[in-house]
Design an enzyme around this catalytic site. Structure first.
Site, PDB file in Angstrom:
ATOM      1  N   SER A   1       0.752  -1.327  -0.084  1.00 47.23           N
ATOM      2  CA  SER A   1       0.050   0.036  -0.135  1.00 47.23           C
ATOM      3  C   SER A   1       0.870   1.060  -0.153  1.00 47.23           C
ATOM      4  O   SER A   1       0.248   2.297  -0.334  1.00 47.23           O
ATOM      5  CB  SER A   1      -0.835   0.106   1.211  1.00 47.23           C
ATOM      6  OG  SER A   1      -0.149   0.195   2.143  1.00 47.23           O
TER       7      SER A   1
ATOM      8  N   LYS B   1       0.810   4.626   6.781  1.00 51.62           N
ATOM      9  CA  LYS B   1       0.337   5.554   5.761  1.00 51.62           C
ATOM     10  C   LYS B   1       0.978   6.780   5.960  1.00 51.62           C
ATOM     11  O   LYS B   1       1.458   7.386   6.725  1.00 51.62           O
ATOM     12  CB  LYS B   1      -1.223   5.363   5.995  1.00 51.62           C
ATOM     13  CG  LYS B   1      -1.876   4.150   6.091  1.00 51.62           C
ATOM     14  CD  LYS B   1      -2.031   3.418   4.790  1.00 51.62           C
ATOM     15  CE  LYS B   1      -2.819   2.039   4.710  1.00 51.62           C
ATOM     16  NZ  LYS B   1      -2.358   1.252   3.637  1.00 51.62           N
TER      17      LYS B   1
END
Length: 186
Positions: free
Chosen positions: A40, A81
């Site tokens: 990701s 993230k």
């Protein structure tokens, strides 16, 4: 055993105990190793990169837009993230461009991926209201996204992240050695 040997053994035992306690304090309160699990954050971070998380960074400072953080996600896993929205920010994506409070922002860490995508935008258009049901990022929360926008489970899916769930700022990739670097916005 002689008194000299007993004293030497005691000194070594004390040194070892102090080292173990110090390592525990550093690991628990200041820095922690983490392993990137998944794709990701590609191309910035690769699957199985090993990193150092600075746990103290937000105890003494504030998060900044585009910092890479590690946090406890709702399903009990830790995610890594990038911070896109800070408390009070109004976010929108259109034409593969990030707009914060009406101003467009460059995301240089996405440039390579944007060149590779030929079948539409890297980041699908959205407004904050569509994703979290609010016009602005709530107080004490962050809106985060993975750099691999098409394959990231992030705030678009799990909502804004409370600061209380943030473990710290990911600062250094140390393994594999050929890829070791300090993580930056670029």
């Amino acid at each position: 055993m002689t008194i000299k040997k007993k004293n030497e053994l005691w000194e070594w035992t004390k040194a070892l105990l102090i080292a173990v306690i110090l390592a525990g304090v550093i690991r628990y309160f200041l820095f922690a190793p983490i392993v990137v699990d998944g794709l990701s954050m590609m191309p910035t971070l690769k699957d199985q990169d090993r990193m150092i998380v600075n746990k103290l960074s937000y105890t003494v400072g504030k998060p900044h837009r585009f910092d890479i953080i590690v946090f406890h996600a709702p399903e009990g896993k830790d995610y890594i993230k990038r911070i896109i929205g800070l408390p009070g920010d109004k976010l929108e994506y259109k034409n593969d461009t990030l707009y914060i409070n009406g101003k467009s922002y460059k995301e240089p860490y996405l440039d390579d991926y944007k060149k590779q995508v030929t079948d539409g935008p890297l980041t699908e258009p959205f407004t904050l209201k569509e994703k979290i049901g609010r016009d602005t990022v709530p107080p004490g929360e962050l809106f985060v996204m993975g750099d691999n926008r098409r394959f990231s489970k992030d705030s678009r899916h799990i909502g804004a992240i409370p600061m209380s769930k943030v473990i710290g700022k990911a600062t250094i990739v140390y393994w594999p050695p050929k890829d070791a670097h300090i993580v930056s916005m670029k």
